[in-house]
Write a protein that holds these residues in place. Structure first.
Motif, PDB file in Angstrom:
ATOM      1  N   UNK A 192      -2.617   1.837  12.594  1.00  0.00           N
ATOM      2  CA  UNK A 192      -2.902   0.571  13.259  1.00  0.00           C
ATOM      3  C   UNK A 192      -4.406   0.340  13.370  1.00  0.00           C
ATOM      4  N   UNK A 193      -5.134   1.356  13.805  1.00  0.00           N
ATOM      5  CA  UNK A 193      -6.582   1.220  13.932  1.00  0.00           C
ATOM      6  C   UNK A 193      -7.245   0.994  12.575  1.00  0.00           C
ATOM      7  N   UNK A 194      -6.644   1.532  11.512  1.00  0.00           N
ATOM      8  CA  UNK A 194      -7.200   1.371  10.171  1.00  0.00           C
ATOM      9  C   UNK A 194      -7.095  -0.061   9.653  1.00  0.00           C
ATOM     10  N   UNK A 195      -6.257  -0.872  10.292  1.00  0.00           N
ATOM     11  CA  UNK A 195      -6.147  -2.273   9.883  1.00  0.00           C
ATOM     12  C   UNK A 195      -7.506  -2.951   9.932  1.00  0.00           C
ATOM     13  N   UNK A 196      -8.343  -2.515  10.864  1.00  0.00           N
ATOM     14  CA  UNK A 196      -9.644  -3.158  11.066  1.00  0.00           C
ATOM     15  C   UNK A 196     -10.798  -2.278  10.568  1.00  0.00           C
ATOM     16  N   UNK A 197     -10.514  -1.386   9.623  1.00  0.00           N
ATOM     17  CA  UNK A 197     -11.514  -0.449   9.133  1.00  0.00           C
ATOM     18  C   UNK A 197     -12.566  -1.162   8.280  1.00  0.00           C
ATOM     19  N   UNK A 198     -13.824  -1.202   8.720  1.00  0.00           N
ATOM     20  CA  UNK A 198     -14.872  -1.846   7.919  1.00  0.00           C
ATOM     21  C   UNK A 198     -15.097  -1.167   6.569  1.00  0.00           C
ATOM     22  N   UNK A 199     -14.745   0.104   6.464  1.00  0.00           N
ATOM     23  CA  UNK A 199     -14.981   0.847   5.228  1.00  0.00           C
ATOM     24  C   UNK A 199     -13.838   0.711   4.227  1.00  0.00           C
ATOM     25  N   UNK A 200     -12.804  -0.050   4.582  1.00  0.00           N
ATOM     26  CA  UNK A 200     -11.645  -0.164   3.680  1.00  0.00           C
ATOM     27  C   UNK A 200     -11.259  -1.626   3.489  1.00  0.00           C
ATOM     28  N   UNK A 201     -12.048  -2.354   2.716  1.00  0.00           N
ATOM     29  CA  UNK A 201     -11.680  -3.746   2.429  1.00  0.00           C
ATOM     30  C   UNK A 201     -10.466  -3.798   1.511  1.00  0.00           C
ATOM     31  N   UNK A 202      -9.896  -4.980   1.347  1.00  0.00           N
ATOM     32  CA  UNK A 202      -8.779  -5.132   0.428  1.00  0.00           C
ATOM     33  C   UNK A 202      -9.259  -4.923  -0.999  1.00  0.00           C
ATOM     34  N   UNK A 203      -8.595  -4.027  -1.721  1.00  0.00           N
ATOM     35  CA  UNK A 203      -8.881  -3.768  -3.122  1.00  0.00           C
ATOM     36  C   UNK A 203      -7.571  -3.787  -3.888  1.00  0.00           C
ATOM     37  N   UNK A 204      -7.636  -4.128  -5.160  1.00  0.00           N
ATOM     38  CA  UNK A 204      -6.424  -4.196  -5.974  1.00  0.00           C
ATOM     39  C   UNK A 204      -6.073  -2.817  -6.512  1.00  0.00           C
ATOM     40  N   UNK A 205      -4.783  -2.496  -6.464  1.00  0.00           N
ATOM     41  CA  UNK A 205      -4.302  -1.259  -7.051  1.00  0.00           C
ATOM     42  C   UNK A 205      -3.721  -1.565  -8.429  1.00  0.00           C
ATOM     43  N   UNK A 206      -3.585  -0.562  -9.267  1.00  0.00           N
ATOM     44  CA  UNK A 206      -3.109  -0.799 -10.627  1.00  0.00           C
ATOM     45  C   UNK A 206      -1.721  -1.422 -10.675  1.00  0.00           C
ATOM     46  N   UNK A 207      -0.886  -1.126  -9.668  1.00  0.00           N
ATOM     47  CA  UNK A 207       0.469  -1.668  -9.678  1.00  0.00           C
ATOM     48  C   UNK A 207       0.546  -3.053  -9.052  1.00  0.00           C
ATOM     49  N   UNK A 208      -0.602  -3.655  -8.727  1.00  0.00           N
ATOM     50  CA  UNK A 208      -0.601  -5.015  -8.198  1.00  0.00           C
ATOM     51  C   UNK A 208      -0.566  -5.100  -6.701  1.00  0.00           C
ATOM     52  N   UNK A 209      -0.488  -3.965  -6.010  1.00  0.00           N
ATOM     53  CA  UNK A 209      -0.523  -3.967  -4.545  1.00  0.00           C
ATOM     54  C   UNK A 209      -1.981  -3.925  -4.092  1.00  0.00           C
ATOM     55  N   UNK A 210      -2.182  -3.953  -2.789  1.00  0.00           N
ATOM     56  CA  UNK A 210      -3.536  -3.859  -2.255  1.00  0.00           C
ATOM     57  C   UNK A 210      -3.686  -2.584  -1.442  1.00  0.00           C
ATOM     58  N   UNK A 211      -4.903  -2.078  -1.395  1.00  0.00           N
ATOM     59  CA  UNK A 211      -5.226  -0.970  -0.497  1.00  0.00           C
ATOM     60  C   UNK A 211      -6.243  -1.484   0.503  1.00  0.00           C
TER      61      UNK A 211
END
Length: 460
Positions: free
Chosen positions: A330-349
């Motif tokens: 839950x706290x990681x939802x607002x992680x400044x160090x983890x923006x939305x990035x594309x994964x090879x399978x089309x999902x986001x990290x």
């Protein structure tokens, strides 16, 4: 069928089965990939991780029976094989819309007391409530439905329980440069604090989710000790207006002639969020803030709007179940160090849809999301990158790397204090969890897992 104890070898087999799944998969293998050595015996298991982590508390919620599954194709056969259960019931048979469980002869406890347990699939909540009214089912979980509570509350032989649930609704500010509101003041802390001060949260959710428990902290939902950073914060229009006046003076802006604007985005499906959005508009206008409502079909909102970062003030929900691993997620939802990035399978990290403190994202492929067919997640750096976002990222990095519970809790409280002080989001309420039961003694409702004590249930 006979009793066969769970062994450490079963845990080892479970790890092997999980690691044999081919990528990509919806199953998160990351905690299991961190295991560098695992060994089992009849009565114990030893696991060595490549780094400290709180994941050890929840990493094996299910243990697979190796003596039944070692010669099967785990991925192919899982949905068809009624493998043995370690609980009070095992799979009896499956129908199109029913799962029937029968007593597990090898269960070491005193129960179960029922000769079968039937789970029936009913797609619509209204149909589920009507089926209970006709006596076709004995226990229903209709969601936060005030009509169902009114209909059966006080009925002879019926027990209705309403509790705070695990799904919590909130408002999140957008700090990315694709914000659809060109005049957004979200980067200004005084503006965010003014919005929070102007909102009467109790009035926003009144009568909608059957939750009358004050939402004082995310740690509360996770079952941990909280500093309750939001307790005692009553709506204060005078404070909201004073914050806006000070901000407008600093910006050299006549906010009477040119009032700040908030664009509220949420789902148009269902009843609650459109009502809340309208109430937000009515409350904020009293503080001198204009509101534009832009409600969307849920498929578009949870695709283009959230992943593309185009909202200004978004209204949606997350779920947080008990435990430190869930709280960390839950706290990681607002992680400044983890923006939305594309994964090879089309999902986001990454899950920082509000782009609080995130750097620029470039060179990312479109993420396949209906209904548009693709979402562009590239954008510039956050409008807020400061010592608070830096400290928050540091806290999360340490949380991921500690197995010390007291240190984890201390860091988690600091993280939530930052979210509250910086008004990154405004929690509204945890949706009520409703259970309605008739003819079952021993049932103890809980918003986590209602069948937790099913071996004690009996016909009353």
């Amino acid at each position: 069928m006979g009793r066969r104890p769970i062994t450490g070898d079963d845990v080892v087999f479970t790890h092997m089965a999980i690691m044999s799944l081919e990528e990509p998969t919806t199953f998160d293998r990351a905690p299991y990939e961190a295991i560098v050595e695992i060994a089992g015996s009849a009565d114990r298991v030893s696991i060595t991780f490549d780094r400290p982590s709180p994941a050890h508390e929840t990493i094996f919620p299910v243990v697979l029976p190796s003596h039944q599954m070692e010669d099967t194709d785990f991925a192919e056969d899982w949905n068809d094989e009624p493998w043995m259960s370690a609980g009070p019931f095992r799979v009896g048979w499956l129908e199109f819309d029913e799962f029937v469980f029968v007593p597990n002869e090898g269960y070491p406890g005193e129960g179960p007391n029922l000769d079968r347990l039937v789970f029936r699939y009913v797609p619509e909540a209204a149909e589920l409530v009507d089926a209970f009214g006709r006596g076709e089912v004995d226990l229903i979980l209709p969601g936060p439905d005030p009509d169902a509570v009114r209909r059966f509350g006080g009925a002879e032989g019926v027990d209705v329980a309403v509790q705070g649930g695990v799904i919590w609704e909130h408002l999140t500010f957008q700090f990315g440069d694709r914000n659809r509101n060109p005049g957004s003041l979200n980067a200004e802390l005084d503006f965010r604090r003014a919005v929070a001060a102007a909102l009467d949260v109790d009035a926003l959710v009144d009568g909608l989710w059957l939750s009358d428990e004050a939402f004082t902290g995310l740690l509360d939902i996770a079952g941990l000790s909280s500093d309750e950073p939001r307790s005692g914060r009553e709506p204060d229009l005078d404070e909201a207006r004073a914050l806006l006046d000070s901000l407008c003076e600093r910006l050299g802006r006549d906010c009477v002639e040119d009032p700040p604007v908030v664009v509220v985005s949420s789902t148009s499906n269902g009843e609650a969020r459109p009502v809340i959005s309208q109430r937000i508009a009515e409350q904020l206008v009293e503080a001198g803030i204009e509101v534009r409502l832009e409600l969307e079909d849920s498929a578009f909102f949870f695709g283009e709007t959230l992943h593309g970062g185009t909202f200004d003030l978004g209204l949606w929900a997350w779920a947080t179940v008990p435990g430190r691993t869930s709280l960390l997620a839950t706290l990681e939802i607002y992680d400044p160090a983890r923006p939305l990035l594309a994964r090879d399978d089309g999902a986001t990290v990454g899950g920082n849809y509000g782009r609080w403190g995130t750097g620029a994202v470039t060179g990312q492929s479109l993420v396949e999301r209906p209904p548009s067919g693709g979402v562009d997640i590239n954008q510039g750096p956050s409008s807020v990158i400061d010592e608070h976002t830096a400290r928050y990222a540091e806290i999360l990095a340490e949380l991921r790397a500690t197995a010390d519970r007291s240190r984890f809790d201390e860091l988690a409280r600091e993280a939530e204090a930052i979210l509250a002080d910086q008004v990154v989001l405004i929690p509204l309420a945890a949706r009520g969890h409703v259970s309605i039961v008739r003819g079952i003694a021993g049932y103890t409702p809980t918003p986590w897992v209602d069948t937790w004590n099913v071996e004690e249930w009996r016909v009353s």
